[in-house]
Write a protein that holds these residues in place. Structure first.
Motif, PDB file in Angstrom:
ATOM      1  N   GLN A 231       2.055   0.022  -1.419  1.00 21.71           N
ATOM      2  CA  GLN A 231       2.894  -0.302  -2.578  1.00 21.71           C
ATOM      3  C   GLN A 231       4.211  -0.929  -2.145  1.00 21.71           C
ATOM      4  O   GLN A 231       4.723  -1.832  -2.785  1.00 21.71           O
ATOM      5  N   TYR A 232       4.710  -0.413  -1.016  1.00 20.41           N
ATOM      6  CA  TYR A 232       5.981  -0.944  -0.501  1.00 20.41           C
ATOM      7  C   TYR A 232       5.822  -2.408  -0.094  1.00 20.41           C
ATOM      8  O   TYR A 232       6.622  -3.262  -0.453  1.00 20.41           O
ATOM      9  N   TYR A 233       4.759  -2.686   0.661  1.00 18.18           N
ATOM     10  CA  TYR A 233       4.593  -4.046   1.181  1.00 18.18           C
ATOM     11  C   TYR A 233       4.146  -5.040   0.118  1.00 18.18           C
ATOM     12  O   TYR A 233       4.454  -6.223   0.214  1.00 18.18           O
ATOM     13  N   THR A 234       3.397  -4.574  -0.856  1.00 17.54           N
ATOM     14  CA  THR A 234       2.956  -5.522  -1.893  1.00 17.54           C
ATOM     15  C   THR A 234       3.997  -5.640  -3.001  1.00 17.54           C
ATOM     16  O   THR A 234       3.857  -6.464  -3.894  1.00 17.54           O
ATOM     17  N   GLY A 235       5.021  -4.803  -2.928  1.00 12.66           N
ATOM     18  CA  GLY A 235       6.085  -4.881  -3.928  1.00 12.66           C
ATOM     19  C   GLY A 235       5.659  -4.364  -5.288  1.00 12.66           C
ATOM     20  O   GLY A 235       6.280  -4.652  -6.308  1.00 12.66           O
ATOM     21  N   THR A 236       4.567  -3.568  -5.321  1.00 11.56           N
ATOM     22  CA  THR A 236       4.121  -2.993  -6.601  1.00 11.56           C
ATOM     23  C   THR A 236       5.233  -2.140  -7.187  1.00 11.56           C
ATOM     24  O   THR A 236       5.526  -2.201  -8.371  1.00 11.56           O
ATOM     25  N   THR A 237       5.804  -1.317  -6.338  1.00  9.93           N
ATOM     26  CA  THR A 237       7.009  -0.601  -6.735  1.00  9.93           C
ATOM     27  C   THR A 237       7.952  -0.669  -5.538  1.00  9.93           C
ATOM     28  O   THR A 237       7.495  -0.729  -4.401  1.00  9.93           O
ATOM     29  N   LYS A 238       9.224  -0.659  -5.819  1.00 11.77           N
ATOM     30  CA  LYS A 238      10.163  -0.741  -4.702  1.00 11.77           C
ATOM     31  C   LYS A 238      10.507   0.649  -4.203  1.00 11.77           C
ATOM     32  O   LYS A 238      11.445   1.287  -4.658  1.00 11.77           O
ATOM     33  N   LEU A 239       9.709   1.097  -3.270  1.00 12.89           N
ATOM     34  CA  LEU A 239       9.940   2.414  -2.689  1.00 12.89           C
ATOM     35  C   LEU A 239      11.119   2.342  -1.735  1.00 12.89           C
ATOM     36  O   LEU A 239      11.411   1.288  -1.184  1.00 12.89           O
ATOM     37  N   SER A 240      11.725   3.478  -1.555  1.00 10.17           N
ATOM     38  CA  SER A 240      12.877   3.503  -0.667  1.00 10.17           C
ATOM     39  C   SER A 240      12.441   3.289   0.772  1.00 10.17           C
ATOM     40  O   SER A 240      11.536   3.946   1.284  1.00 10.17           O
ATOM     41  N   HIS A 241      13.157   2.416   1.410  1.00  9.71           N
ATOM     42  CA  HIS A 241      12.959   2.153   2.824  1.00  9.71           C
ATOM     43  C   HIS A 241      13.294   3.428   3.607  1.00  9.71           C
ATOM     44  O   HIS A 241      12.619   3.802   4.549  1.00  9.71           O
ATOM     45  N   GLU A 242      14.312   4.153   3.121  1.00  7.54           N
ATOM     46  CA  GLU A 242      14.724   5.380   3.810  1.00  7.54           C
ATOM     47  C   GLU A 242      13.661   6.479   3.683  1.00  7.54           C
ATOM     48  O   GLU A 242      13.424   7.236   4.609  1.00  7.54           O
ATOM     49  N   LEU A 243      13.047   6.532   2.501  1.00 15.04           N
ATOM     50  CA  LEU A 243      12.009   7.543   2.266  1.00 15.04           C
ATOM     51  C   LEU A 243      10.859   7.344   3.253  1.00 15.04           C
ATOM     52  O   LEU A 243      10.423   8.284   3.919  1.00 15.04           O
ATOM     53  N   LYS A 330      -7.390   0.792   7.588  1.00 15.41           N
ATOM     54  CA  LYS A 330      -8.224  -0.373   7.274  1.00 15.41           C
ATOM     55  C   LYS A 330      -7.612  -1.156   6.106  1.00 15.41           C
ATOM     56  O   LYS A 330      -7.433  -2.375   6.185  1.00 15.41           O
ATOM     57  N   ASP A 331      -7.309  -0.417   5.061  1.00 20.26           N
ATOM     58  CA  ASP A 331      -6.749  -1.095   3.881  1.00 20.26           C
ATOM     59  C   ASP A 331      -5.375  -1.677   4.170  1.00 20.26           C
ATOM     60  O   ASP A 331      -5.078  -2.817   3.821  1.00 20.26           O
ATOM     61  N   VAL A 332      -4.583  -0.840   4.820  1.00 21.41           N
ATOM     62  CA  VAL A 332      -3.201  -1.263   5.089  1.00 21.41           C
ATOM     63  C   VAL A 332      -3.178  -2.423   6.069  1.00 21.41           C
ATOM     64  O   VAL A 332      -2.502  -3.420   5.861  1.00 21.41           O
ATOM     65  N   ALA A 333      -3.999  -2.305   7.150  1.00 17.65           N
ATOM     66  CA  ALA A 333      -3.970  -3.319   8.201  1.00 17.65           C
ATOM     67  C   ALA A 333      -4.443  -4.679   7.695  1.00 17.65           C
ATOM     68  O   ALA A 333      -3.981  -5.718   8.159  1.00 17.65           O
ATOM     69  N   SER A 334      -5.373  -4.664   6.736  1.00 22.18           N
ATOM     70  CA  SER A 334      -5.877  -5.941   6.232  1.00 22.18           C
ATOM     71  C   SER A 334      -4.767  -6.766   5.594  1.00 22.18           C
ATOM     72  O   SER A 334      -4.847  -7.981   5.504  1.00 22.18           O
ATOM     73  N   GLN A 335      -3.732  -6.086   5.138  1.00 21.97           N
ATOM     74  CA  GLN A 335      -2.638  -6.824   4.512  1.00 21.97           C
ATOM     75  C   GLN A 335      -1.442  -6.973   5.453  1.00 21.97           C
ATOM     76  O   GLN A 335      -0.395  -7.463   5.086  1.00 21.97           O
ATOM     77  N   LEU A 336      -1.654  -6.497   6.672  1.00 19.69           N
ATOM     78  CA  LEU A 336      -0.527  -6.488   7.622  1.00 19.69           C
ATOM     79  C   LEU A 336      -0.413  -7.792   8.386  1.00 19.69           C
ATOM     80  O   LEU A 336      -0.351  -8.872   7.804  1.00 19.69           O
ATOM     81  N   ALA A 337      -0.401  -7.659   9.714  1.00 21.94           N
ATOM     82  CA  ALA A 337      -0.273  -8.813  10.598  1.00 21.94           C
ATOM     83  C   ALA A 337      -1.402  -9.807  10.276  1.00 21.94           C
ATOM     84  O   ALA A 337      -2.434  -9.404   9.762  1.00 21.94           O
ATOM     85  N   PRO A 338      -1.360 -11.113  10.565  1.00 30.45           N
ATOM     86  CA  PRO A 338      -0.307 -11.702  11.373  1.00 30.45           C
ATOM     87  C   PRO A 338       0.994 -11.974  10.627  1.00 30.45           C
ATOM     88  O   PRO A 338       2.044 -11.977  11.238  1.00 30.45           O
ATOM     89  N   GLN A 339       0.915 -12.241   9.289  1.00 34.65           N
ATOM     90  CA  GLN A 339       2.192 -12.542   8.635  1.00 34.65           C
ATOM     91  C   GLN A 339       2.677 -11.340   7.862  1.00 34.65           C
ATOM     92  O   GLN A 339       1.942 -10.824   7.024  1.00 34.65           O
ATOM     93  N   GLU A 340       3.869 -10.923   8.155  1.00 36.56           N
ATOM     94  CA  GLU A 340       4.467  -9.857   7.356  1.00 36.56           C
ATOM     95  C   GLU A 340       4.990 -10.478   6.070  1.00 36.56           C
ATOM     96  O   GLU A 340       5.668 -11.496   6.115  1.00 36.56           O
ATOM     97  N   PRO A 341       4.661  -9.874   4.929  1.00 37.79           N
ATOM     98  CA  PRO A 341       5.202 -10.440   3.697  1.00 37.79           C
ATOM     99  C   PRO A 341       6.707 -10.238   3.623  1.00 37.79           C
ATOM    100  O   PRO A 341       7.251  -9.324   4.228  1.00 37.79           O
ATOM    101  N   LYS A 342       7.341 -11.105   2.883  1.00 43.52           N
ATOM    102  CA  LYS A 342       8.784 -10.956   2.701  1.00 43.52           C
ATOM    103  C   LYS A 342       9.036  -9.783   1.770  1.00 43.52           C
ATOM    104  O   LYS A 342       8.415  -9.685   0.724  1.00 43.52           O
ATOM    105  N   ILE A 343       9.917  -8.927   2.180  1.00 47.63           N
ATOM    106  CA  ILE A 343      10.215  -7.777   1.329  1.00 47.63           C
ATOM    107  C   ILE A 343      11.592  -7.960   0.724  1.00 47.63           C
ATOM    108  O   ILE A 343      12.571  -8.093   1.440  1.00 47.63           O
TER     109      ILE A 343
END
Lengths: 368, 185
Positions: A231-243, A330-343
């Motif tokens: 959710q953090y990386y896809t921007g579905t909700t803006k979770l706290s970076h600190e959390l 698996k789910d998370v990594a598929s959306q990970l590298a090589p390009q990190e999305p802009k947050i």
């Protein structure tokens, strides 16, 4: 500035309002806590109400006393049964009363978020029951695999029910509510896992059933963390970076603590060092991957150690490799590298790209 | 279906019965006010948000455990908020912001939240800056009376002082605030 103008200006400061989205999300979070607390109180309230009925007043209304007494007797019987069942353990006669009462609580909570929160609180109860069963069999001088298996199976069932509720919640509820409940699940399951590590360490004999339960809960924990990262990386909700930073840091520390009691953990420590490096640059997914690999090393170590309780206790605080591969990484990594999305992260006075100058970024926990 | 807004005494009765919607109403009425109260003490949106959430959680816990002792929800919420701010600064690494930093934050927030003409904006900045210069007790009094618009009697209930004492202190606070503003000009 005259007094009238000063007072008018002071009144304008009322415009310094909290962020609406924070206000809304904070309310949802608060009400989830309130529901959990009220659920615990429900039967206490019922008991109060029932016992406040004055017997003498019922007798005075003679024409009605027979049906009234019957109703009171039924209510009292129900209340007493429910109360007595609260301390019952799996396999005991009153235990079904306890679970039926809990099912009713869930049934009466119409909101999927409240239902999911209740189910998580029931995992806590099941874990507590399992702890008691193990403690009882320890006191008896030998672990009773049958009793422990039965209690362990009930915990597993509750974990599975909770997962179902979370799936339903993801389908029905707004993204913010899903985030809040998922964060709650992540937080609570981490606590349950630590509690179970204590049970395994304290057990006089090997308790593979408890280890299996702990691993399932750990898997749910990692799935929840994976969902939050997603959710953090896809921007579905803006979770706290600190959390997220604190949750991942807690996992690293927990693994380091466990590894400190074991020999031959060089590989684990190397992965944990990598996790710390990844976390220092806020690469959360790589951090989770390194944590998972560190967990793998501990699992391998346990497999070579013939299931000693202290090794198993160390392992259960580590992520389950297979589970993570299929459920989270698996789910998370598929959306990970090589390009990190802009947050895009909320900053004071505007927005900033994550990583540009992270230490200056002020995130709000549930800020939109 | 949500219930119509109830008077606070009635809300208290409902909460004692375990009515969650009554607590929801309390949150709706007071979350903004408590946030502002804390915000002026910590000058940080993020910290104010965290402490506001904590304030409602603690208050609810108290309702559940000792509801009979609670007679004034509003006063209780403000008391919890004040204590949370004190506890927040008890941490070793949590020094209060320097005054100029605090002023910067609030002025920035004012820009973001309130649309004003240039002359009023300058006025507001002066008022906010001067308000932060006042001692905490006077800041609270002015905030409660003139920003939140509570009556003298209500302010007295919140800070647990006599109305006469509040009236005198408010007069002094306002005069000092005026002097602070004049200094800036």
């Amino acid at each position: 500035m005259n007094e009238k103008r000063l007072i008018k200006n002071l009144k304008s400061l009322e415009g310094l309002e909290p962020d609406k989205s924070w206000q809304k999300n904070s309310k949802v979070f608060l009400m989830v806590q309130v529901d959990k607390r009220l659920a615990k109180q429900t039967f206490a309230f019922s008991e109060d109400t029932a016992t406040r009925k004055s017997f003498s007043r019922i007798f005075l209304r003679k024409p009605f006393w027979v049906p009234a007494m019957t109703v009171v007797a039924v209510v009292l019987l129900a209340v007493v049964s429910v109360k007595a069942s609260q301390n019952s353990l799996p396999g005991e006669s009153l235990y079904p009363v306890k679970t039926v009462f809990e099912d009713t609580q869930v049934f009466l909570s119409f909101s999927p978020a409240r239902q999911a929160a209740l189910e998580v609180s029931f995992i806590e109860k099941r874990v507590d029951e399992l702890k008691q069963v193990v403690a009882q069999t320890n006191e008896a001088g030998a672990a009773d695999p049958k009793k422990i298996s039965q209690a362990a199976a009930i915990v597993k069932k509750q974990v599975s029910t909770t997962k179902d509720k979370l799936t339903k919640l993801s389908a029905k509820a707004p993204a913010e509510s899903v985030s809040i409940v998922t964060a709650l699940v992540e937080e609570q399951t981490a606590i349950f896992t630590i509690a179970l590590a204590g049970v395994i360490e304290g057990s006089t004999e090997n308790v593979p059933e408890v280890v299996a339960v702990a691993k399932e809960i750990e898997q749910l924990n990692l799935e929840s963390l994976g969902t939050l990262l997603d959710q953090y990386y896809t921007g579905t909700t803006k979770l706290s970076h600190e959390l997220l930073t604190s949750r991942l840091r807690e996992k690293i520390v927990a693994l380091e603590t466990r590894a400190a009691f074991l020999l031959g953990v060089e590989n684990t420590l190397a992965e944990l060092d990598q996790a710390k490096k990844d976390l220092s640059v806020f690469d959360f997914r790589s951090t989770l991957r390194s944590i998972t690999l560190a967990g793998t090393r501990l699992v391998e170590l346990a497999q070579e150690s013939d299931g000693q309780p202290e090794i198993n206790a160390a392992v259960i605080s580590a992520p389950q490799v297979e589970g993570v591969k299929t459920q989270t990484v698996k789910d998370v990594a598929s959306q990970l590298a090589p390009q990190e999305p802009k947050i895009e992260a909320t900053v004071t006075g505007g927005t900033s790209e994550l990583g540009e100058n992270p230490e200056e970024i002020l995130y709000s926990i549930w800020d939109q | 279906m949500s219930k119509a807004r109830l008077p606070e005494e009635e809300l208290l009765v409902q909460i004692r019965k375990g009515d969650r919607e009554a607590f929801e109403q309390i949150y709706d009425i007071y979350s903004g006010k408590i946030y502002r109260f804390i915000y002026f003490k910590v000058s940080s949106r993020e910290i104010a948000q965290d402490l506001t959430s904590d304030c409602f959680l603690k208050t609810f816990e108290h309702f559940i455990e000792r509801s009979a002792e609670l007679v004034n929800i509003r006063a209780f919420l403000y008391r919890v908020a004040r204590n949370l701010v004190i506890d927040h600064y008890r941490g070793k690494d949590k020094e209060p912001l320097k005054l100029n930093e605090a002023i910067d934050y609030i002025v920035e927030d004012l820009h973001e939240k309130i649309e004003l003409q240039v002359d009023r904006e300058k006025d507001l900045q002066q008022v906010a800056t001067s308000l932060l210069n006042l001692k905490a007790e006077w800041q609270e009094l002015i905030l409660l009376r003139y920003v939140e618009d509570y009556s003298i009697a209500e302010v007295a209930e919140i800070i647990n002082k006599k109305p006469g004492t509040v009236r005198v202190a408010l007069h002094r606070a306002l005069q000092t605030l005026k002097r602070e503003i004049a200094k800036i000009k």
